[in-house]
Motif scaffolding. Structure first.
Motif, PDB file in Angstrom:
ATOM      1  N   GLU A  45       0.821  -1.211   0.000  1.00  6.44           N
ATOM      2  CA  GLU A  45       0.000   0.000   0.000  1.00  6.44           C
ATOM      3  C   GLU A  45       0.860   1.268   0.000  1.00  6.44           C
ATOM      4  O   GLU A  45       1.916   1.323   0.619  1.00  6.44           O
ATOM      5  CB  GLU A  45      -0.890  -0.018   1.240  1.00  6.44           C
ATOM      6  N   ILE A  46       0.379   2.294  -0.705  1.00  8.55           N
ATOM      7  CA  ILE A  46       1.049   3.592  -0.769  1.00  8.55           C
ATOM      8  C   ILE A  46       0.258   4.573   0.095  1.00  8.55           C
ATOM      9  O   ILE A  46      -0.971   4.641  -0.021  1.00  8.55           O
ATOM     10  CB  ILE A  46       1.109   4.108  -2.225  1.00  8.55           C
ATOM     11  N   PRO A  47       0.944   5.346   0.952  1.00 12.62           N
ATOM     12  CA  PRO A  47       0.219   6.310   1.795  1.00 12.62           C
ATOM     13  C   PRO A  47      -0.563   7.317   0.952  1.00 12.62           C
ATOM     14  O   PRO A  47      -0.100   7.751  -0.111  1.00 12.62           O
ATOM     15  CB  PRO A  47       1.321   7.022   2.573  1.00 12.62           C
ATOM     16  N   ALA A  48      -1.732   7.709   1.428  1.00 11.31           N
ATOM     17  CA  ALA A  48      -2.575   8.664   0.703  1.00 11.31           C
ATOM     18  C   ALA A  48      -1.857   9.998   0.518  1.00 11.31           C
ATOM     19  O   ALA A  48      -1.940  10.611  -0.548  1.00 11.31           O
ATOM     20  CB  ALA A  48      -3.894   8.863   1.437  1.00 11.31           C
ATOM     21  N   ASP A  49      -1.149  10.452   1.549  1.00 11.76           N
ATOM     22  CA  ASP A  49      -0.387  11.705   1.438  1.00 11.76           C
ATOM     23  C   ASP A  49       1.101  11.365   1.284  1.00 11.76           C
ATOM     24  O   ASP A  49       1.940  11.696   2.114  1.00 11.76           O
ATOM     25  CB  ASP A  49      -0.651  12.625   2.619  1.00 11.76           C
ATOM     26  N   GLU A  50       1.384  10.704   0.173  1.00 15.06           N
ATOM     27  CA  GLU A  50       2.705  10.151  -0.108  1.00 15.06           C
ATOM     28  C   GLU A  50       3.825  11.184  -0.027  1.00 15.06           C
ATOM     29  O   GLU A  50       4.887  10.905   0.527  1.00 15.06           O
ATOM     30  CB  GLU A  50       2.701   9.497  -1.504  1.00 15.06           C
ATOM     31  N   GLU A  51       3.631  12.367  -0.561  1.00 14.50           N
ATOM     32  CA  GLU A  51       4.692  13.375  -0.566  1.00 14.50           C
ATOM     33  C   GLU A  51       5.084  13.786   0.852  1.00 14.50           C
ATOM     34  O   GLU A  51       6.263  13.958   1.152  1.00 14.50           O
ATOM     35  CB  GLU A  51       4.286  14.597  -1.397  1.00 14.50           C
ATOM     36  N   THR A  52       4.123  13.917   1.741  1.00 18.49           N
ATOM     37  CA  THR A  52       4.398  14.261   3.140  1.00 18.49           C
ATOM     38  C   THR A  52       5.195  13.151   3.801  1.00 18.49           C
ATOM     39  O   THR A  52       6.172  13.407   4.513  1.00 18.49           O
ATOM     40  CB  THR A  52       3.075  14.490   3.906  1.00 18.49           C
ATOM     41  N   VAL A  53       4.804  11.919   3.558  1.00 16.38           N
ATOM     42  CA  VAL A  53       5.491  10.765   4.143  1.00 16.38           C
ATOM     43  C   VAL A  53       6.911  10.674   3.596  1.00 16.38           C
ATOM     44  O   VAL A  53       7.864  10.421   4.342  1.00 16.38           O
ATOM     45  CB  VAL A  53       4.696   9.465   3.884  1.00 16.38           C
ATOM     46  N   LYS A  54       7.095  10.896   2.306  1.00 15.74           N
ATOM     47  CA  LYS A  54       8.432  10.852   1.703  1.00 15.74           C
ATOM     48  C   LYS A  54       9.355  11.863   2.361  1.00 15.74           C
ATOM     49  O   LYS A  54      10.525  11.562   2.630  1.00 15.74           O
ATOM     50  CB  LYS A  54       8.353  11.128   0.199  1.00 15.74           C
ATOM     51  N   LYS A  55       8.865  13.059   2.624  1.00 16.40           N
ATOM     52  CA  LYS A  55       9.686  14.088   3.271  1.00 16.40           C
ATOM     53  C   LYS A  55      10.131  13.629   4.657  1.00 16.40           C
ATOM     54  O   LYS A  55      11.293  13.816   5.035  1.00 16.40           O
ATOM     55  CB  LYS A  55       8.917  15.407   3.372  1.00 16.40           C
ATOM     56  N   MET A  56       9.233  13.014   5.404  1.00 14.47           N
ATOM     57  CA  MET A  56       9.583  12.517   6.735  1.00 14.47           C
ATOM     58  C   MET A  56      10.626  11.409   6.641  1.00 14.47           C
ATOM     59  O   MET A  56      11.569  11.354   7.439  1.00 14.47           O
ATOM     60  CB  MET A  56       8.332  12.035   7.472  1.00 14.47           C
TER      61      MET A  56
END
Length: 67
Positions: A45-56
């Motif tokens: 599964e890919i997080p819904a707010d993927e860009e925010t998670v990638k930054k973290m």
């Protein structure tokens, strides 16, 4: 916020870059592979707010791996 973030090298030869990672975000477990160029390949599964998670994730990897 990411919880229970963990990572380990993909290869026994630690000179080769690449890490498997896992964590919980909003009560869902995610797994992926973090490549040397910062690319994240999601396994499942890919997080819904993927860009925010990638930054973290990038922030944590910079702190733990590239420090």
């Amino acid at each position: 916020m990411l919880q229970h973030f963990s990572f380990k090298p993909l290869f026994e030869n630690k000179q080769l870059p690449g890490w498997s990672l896992s964590f919980f975000y909003k009560q869902t477990r995610y797994t992926g592979e973090y490549e040397a160029d910062g690319t994240i390949k999601w396994l499942g599964e890919i997080p819904a707010d993927e860009e925010t998670v990638k930054k973290m994730i990038h922030e944590l990897m910079l702190f733990h791996v590239y420090d």
